[in-house]
Design an enzyme around this catalytic site. Sequence first.
Site, PDB file in Angstrom:
ATOM      1  N   SER A  60       4.038   1.252   2.677  1.00 10.29           N
ATOM      2  CA  SER A  60       5.235   2.244   2.579  1.00 10.29           C
ATOM      3  C   SER A  60       5.130   3.108   3.850  1.00 10.29           C
ATOM      4  O   SER A  60       3.928   3.674   4.234  1.00 10.29           O
ATOM      5  CB  SER A  60       5.396   3.047   1.416  1.00 10.29           C
ATOM      6  OG  SER A  60       4.290   3.391   0.802  1.00 10.29           O
ATOM      7  N   GLY A  76       0.719  -1.075  -0.080  1.00  9.21           N
ATOM      8  CA  GLY A  76       0.275  -0.273  -0.087  1.00  9.21           C
ATOM      9  C   GLY A  76       0.846   1.398  -0.033  1.00  9.21           C
ATOM     10  O   GLY A  76       2.071   1.393   0.702  1.00  9.21           O
ATOM     11  N   ASP A  77       0.219   2.376  -0.466  1.00 13.33           N
ATOM     12  CA  ASP A  77       0.988   3.483  -0.634  1.00 13.33           C
ATOM     13  C   ASP A  77       1.249   4.062   0.713  1.00 13.33           C
ATOM     14  O   ASP A  77       0.510   3.654   1.792  1.00 13.33           O
ATOM     15  CB  ASP A  77       0.187   4.657  -1.370  1.00 13.33           C
ATOM     16  CG  ASP A  77       1.153   5.837  -1.921  1.00 13.33           C
ATOM     17  OD1 ASP A  77       2.173   5.872  -1.528  1.00 13.33           O
ATOM     18  OD2 ASP A  77       0.347   6.718  -2.303  1.00 13.33           O
ATOM     19  N   SER A  78       1.851   5.248   1.091  1.00  9.69           N
ATOM     20  CA  SER A  78       2.074   5.698   2.438  1.00  9.69           C
ATOM     21  C   SER A  78       0.780   6.305   3.039  1.00  9.69           C
ATOM     22  O   SER A  78      -0.090   6.833   2.342  1.00  9.69           O
ATOM     23  CB  SER A  78       2.962   7.069   2.333  1.00  9.69           C
ATOM     24  OG  SER A  78       4.302   6.724   1.756  1.00  9.69           O
ATOM     25  N   THR A 112      -1.869   4.522   3.605  1.00  9.05           N
ATOM     26  CA  THR A 112      -3.080   3.781   3.068  1.00  9.05           C
ATOM     27  C   THR A 112      -3.903   3.207   4.098  1.00  9.05           C
ATOM     28  O   THR A 112      -4.981   3.113   4.118  1.00  9.05           O
ATOM     29  CB  THR A 112      -2.682   2.984   1.851  1.00  9.05           C
ATOM     30  OG1 THR A 112      -3.846   2.483   1.395  1.00  9.05           O
ATOM     31  CG2 THR A 112      -2.096   1.612   2.224  1.00  9.05           C
TER      32      THR A 112
END
Length: 82
Positions: free
Chosen positions: A63, A29-31, A33
């Site tokens: 992240s 997952g993105d930062s 998320t």
Amino acid sequence: MNGIPSCASKEMQTSLLRDAWGFQGYVVGDSDTVKFIDTEHHYVDSPAAAVRAALEAGTDLESWTDGDGMHAPASCLALLCR
């Protein structure tokens, strides 16, 4: 997707990505998320529930950002309860 945050969607991450398409890598997952499952999407009501939702859906990693410090301890708790 259909009212469920992507990183909390077992349908998308497990049923589609892993089972139907045969993906065998890590789902990242993105930062923030996972944090947003709780704080922005209001899909669950606590940091621990957000982490659990992501893990049960198939999210392997997120992240990292500085964040609020609540989701790192919650991650440990969710892993223990898994």
